[in-house]
Design a protein around this motif. Structure first.
Motif, mmCIF file in Angstrom:
data_model
loop_
_atom_site.group_PDB
_atom_site.id
_atom_site.type_symbol
_atom_site.label_atom_id
_atom_site.label_comp_id
_atom_site.label_asym_id
_atom_site.label_seq_id
_atom_site.Cartn_x
_atom_site.Cartn_y
_atom_site.Cartn_z
ATOM 1 N N GLN A 38 -35.898 31.697 47.454
ATOM 2 C CA GLN A 38 -36.146 30.748 48.527
ATOM 3 C C GLN A 38 -37.451 31.080 49.231
ATOM 4 O O GLN A 38 -37.589 32.126 49.863
ATOM 5 N N GLU A 39 -38.390 30.156 49.129
ATOM 6 C CA GLU A 39 -39.664 30.291 49.825
ATOM 7 C C GLU A 39 -39.552 29.643 51.191
ATOM 8 O O GLU A 39 -38.689 28.785 51.433
ATOM 9 N N GLY A 41 -39.529 27.443 54.214
ATOM 10 C CA GLY A 41 -39.531 26.005 54.385
ATOM 11 C C GLY A 41 -38.967 25.215 53.220
ATOM 12 O O GLY A 41 -39.030 23.977 53.217
ATOM 13 N N LYS A 42 -38.414 25.923 52.243
ATOM 14 C CA LYS A 42 -37.874 25.238 51.073
ATOM 15 C C LYS A 42 -36.422 25.626 50.843
ATOM 16 O O LYS A 42 -35.924 26.601 51.398
ATOM 17 N N GLY A 43 -35.774 24.855 49.997
ATOM 18 C CA GLY A 43 -34.417 25.187 49.612
ATOM 19 C C GLY A 43 -34.399 26.232 48.514
ATOM 20 O O GLY A 43 -35.426 26.512 47.891
ATOM 21 N N GLN A 45 -34.212 27.992 45.049
ATOM 22 C CA GLN A 45 -34.621 27.539 43.722
ATOM 23 C C GLN A 45 -33.934 28.405 42.675
ATOM 24 O O GLN A 45 -34.012 29.635 42.735
ATOM 25 N N THR B 5 -33.051 15.113 47.067
ATOM 26 C CA THR B 5 -33.823 14.714 48.239
ATOM 27 C C THR B 5 -32.918 14.616 49.448
ATOM 28 O O THR B 5 -31.791 14.120 49.358
ATOM 29 N N THR B 9 -36.161 15.443 57.423
ATOM 30 C CA THR B 9 -36.534 16.838 57.194
ATOM 31 C C THR B 9 -36.313 17.678 58.446
ATOM 32 O O THR B 9 -35.968 18.861 58.356
ATOM 33 N N LEU B 90 -28.452 22.370 53.923
ATOM 34 C CA LEU B 90 -28.881 22.216 52.547
ATOM 35 C C LEU B 90 -27.876 21.393 51.759
ATOM 36 O O LEU B 90 -26.662 21.590 51.870
ATOM 37 N N GLY B 107 -31.847 20.771 47.597
ATOM 38 C CA GLY B 107 -32.948 20.105 48.259
ATOM 39 C C GLY B 107 -33.626 21.067 49.222
ATOM 40 O O GLY B 107 -33.224 22.235 49.329
ATOM 41 N N ASN B 108 -34.648 20.578 49.916
ATOM 42 C CA ASN B 108 -35.374 21.433 50.851
ATOM 43 C C ASN B 108 -34.746 21.476 52.241
ATOM 44 O O ASN B 108 -35.254 22.149 53.137
ATOM 45 N N ARG B 111 -33.741 20.529 58.864
ATOM 46 C CA ARG B 111 -33.736 21.504 59.949
ATOM 47 C C ARG B 111 -33.210 20.829 61.203
ATOM 48 O O ARG B 111 -33.869 19.947 61.758
#
Lengths: 111, 115
Positions: A38-39, A41-43, A45, B5, B9, B90, B107-108, B111
């Protein structure tokens, strides 16, 4: 309760070194294990997974080792690069149950 | 091939309000799981939806509810927001019915900040 955990919260390595991230699990019934990266700001991986009928599995620059006797999982990253800097989570489950995550290890790679 | 997706965000809400988060799974996936990730922690499982039904649930109160639509997309609803609900939410998708283990694709996240 049963949970998945990691031995070290942080790991610092030099670029080009091999990195080893460790994880201990307590649920002997778990039969599926995954490593995520996990980087910021990202989910998470997906990196690599392994089932309990295997001891070792290799991917591109990564290897996962599973020792069921001591309930230990490790992720080896060869020739670590700055782009590998991230938080790494191991996760586990058994059939029909939710994936449970550990707390994570922050890998920092300096060049 | 679009991955998972999520929208929005970022979101800021006030205590006591309600919020709805949305997720579209990866193409070909039919199962959606929701996780809450507090700062510095690993993701915590909230619940999983398959065939428009909640199949599994983690240790979260009834204030957390969800829905899955016929197109496999999903929503997470949180009522009566508390400050402690502030986290990254998430969504993850996978293929297969309960009992088939396969990697979750995440997904990302959304927040959520509760003030």
């Amino acid at each position: 309760g049963e949970s998945v955990g990691l031995h070290l919260p942080t790991l610092s390595v030099q670029e080009g070194d091999n990195s080893i991230i460790n994880c201990a699990y307590s649920n002997s019934a778990s039969d599926y294990f995954i490593w995520y990266k996990q980087e910021s700001g990202k989910g998470p991986q997906f990196i690599i997974d392994i089932r309990s009928n295997m001891d070792k599995r290799q991917g591109q620059r990564v290897t996962v080792l599973l020792n069921k006797t001591v309930k230990h999982l490790s992720l080896q990253i060869a020739a670590t690069q700055p782009g590998d800097s991230a938080v790494y989570f191991c996760a586990e489950n058994q059939a029909g149950t939710a994936l449970i995550f550990g707390k994570g290890t922050t890998l920092s790679v300096s060049s | 091939d679009a991955g998972v997706t999520q929208s929005p965000t970022h979101l800021i809400k006030t205590r006591g309000q309600q919020v709805t988060l949305r997720c579209s799974p990866k193409s070909g996936h039919d199962t959606v799981s929701w996780y809450q990730q507090a700062l510095g922690q690993g993701p915590q499982f909230i619940f999983q939806y398959y065939e428009e039904e909640e199949r599994q649930r983690g240790n979260f109160p009834d204030r957390f509810s969800g829905h899955q639509f016929p197109n496999y997309s999903s929503e997470l609803n949180v009522n009566a927001l508390l400050l402690g609900d502030s986290a990254l939410y998430l969504c993850a998708s996978s293929y297969g019915a309960e009992g088939r283990n396969s990697p979750l694709h995440f997904g990302n996240g959304t927040r959520l900040t509760v003030t």
